[in-house]
Design an enzyme around this catalytic site. Sequence first.
Site, PDB file in Angstrom:
ATOM      1  N   HIS A  62       4.212 -31.279   2.818  1.00 38.60           N
ATOM      2  CA  HIS A  62       4.009 -29.888   3.227  1.00 38.60           C
ATOM      3  C   HIS A  62       5.205 -28.997   2.897  1.00 38.60           C
ATOM      4  O   HIS A  62       5.082 -27.771   2.879  1.00 38.60           O
ATOM      5  CB  HIS A  62       3.649 -29.799   4.718  1.00 38.60           C
ATOM      6  N   ASP A  79       1.763 -37.309   4.416  1.00 44.75           N
ATOM      7  CA  ASP A  79       2.614 -36.129   4.261  1.00 44.75           C
ATOM      8  C   ASP A  79       3.954 -36.474   3.613  1.00 44.75           C
ATOM      9  O   ASP A  79       5.015 -36.014   4.043  1.00 44.75           O
ATOM     10  CB  ASP A  79       2.853 -35.455   5.622  1.00 44.75           C
ATOM     11  N   SER A 131      12.027 -30.768   8.145  1.00 42.52           N
ATOM     12  CA  SER A 131      10.936 -31.514   7.512  1.00 42.52           C
ATOM     13  C   SER A 131      11.404 -32.220   6.251  1.00 42.52           C
ATOM     14  O   SER A 131      11.998 -31.599   5.368  1.00 42.52           O
ATOM     15  CB  SER A 131       9.795 -30.563   7.149  1.00 42.52           C
TER      16      SER A 131
END
Length: 495
Positions: free
Chosen positions: A124, A154, A228
Amino acid sequence: MGAILNPMTHRAGRFGLAIFAAAAIAWPLLTAPAQARGPDGIADVAEAVIDAVVNISTKQTVEMNTTAMPQLPPGSPFEEFFDEFFKNRQGQGGPGGGQTPRRVNSLGSGFIIDASGLVVTNNHVIADADEINVILNDGTTLKADIVGRDTKTDLALLRVKPVKPLKAVKFGDSDKLRLGEWVIAIGNPFSLGGTVTAGIVSARNRDIQSGPYDNYIQTDAAINRGNSGGPLFSLNGEVIGVNTAIISPSGGSIGIGFAVPSKTALAVIDQLRQFKEVRRGWLGVRIQQVTDEIADSLSIKPARGALIAGIDDKGPAKPAGIEPGDVIVKFDGQDIKEMRDLPKIVAETPVGKDVEVTIIRKGNEEKKIVKLGRLEDEKKQAALTPKKDGVEEKTVVKKALGLDLANLTDELRKKHNIKDKVKGVLITGVDANSAAAEKRLSPGMVIAEVQQQPVGSAAELQQRIEKLKKDGKKAVVLLVVTPDGDPSFVALSLQ
């Protein structure tokens, strides 16, 4: 505001940052034992690995809505104001309005796993990006290309071309993690650059409902937007997780962060490195949880395994002799303790492998050999919307388990749009206060089996229910099929 589960990419832009000094009255902290402040080795680990942690900067072109200049009467005192305002917006579409492209920046984290330039991050972070740059700890910026990505976990693998070998880190074994063990998160929170935080492993094997292979490490190490794709390190300096999501009402850390375990990540990264895609095993079954009620009805003690609700006609399970109603309790030598264990284990098993599968069928254990297939992208199924018309149900109706039942006729098939392959007893009504309503049974569904035995009429179904009650059974397991033929097992109490 309720808690929000957030991926932690930070969108670049203006933000306020409040910094508060600690109050002098907090003097008791000065006497806290060393253990309360964490192990002394954190600084050594951070110093050894921080050069392998990178910032990921992406750029994306998006279409932006612009507003047309309002029509003002000649001589209006606002005419000059709006004219100047829309002139300043000419580069964003002008006074004519409509869609106009605009560049949007996004920032995340990553880490180097190969000195030649392989970088791991979250999918993402780089999704839909037109341009990806990797920024090293010394400020060097390198253009990155996508080697491969996996939306289900992911994860993404990038490649850069450095002028000299880069500092790289290794994956550790996340299976050896213990609750309470110290871990270190390094990343790019709020685009501030390399930041080190420490905490403990709060939980393992967390299912956060983000995908079919959820198996997250939960940690209270401060993880924020922009973290992230960053690594979660053990005190050995090995990557034991990839920071992916947080639960937070505001986007900031409240001590609940989640990381993809290194065991999961390493398997995915190895395949991306080798094939540029992930090749997962496929069994070709539709499964559901074995509840206590279902386990009792199927004579499975204790409740465990994955209940087979349906079989793909073209899947590898069918020729192996696996059937709806079977419960898989072991796959390739690994115990299936609950339903969600099976998809993860199957996915990690090599495609084409002959696998021994242990099932429980009608209370007895059996072993089957399945030649595993390859998982392709799932097709989206249209939502079921039963059709209604003026057809009267002039057939026998029985009341059982809070259900109105009717024998399935051609007329009723047409009314509820039920496919010809669907056989059984039609549900025509559901008592709103019954357990059947709680299990989301609805008119138009068809009961195909009772206790794993086919049923052909409403009268037969009711007779079986009465017999189960006389035999002292606490619950009955029904195989319920939607008009489209989508099956699932439902356990209803008989008491």
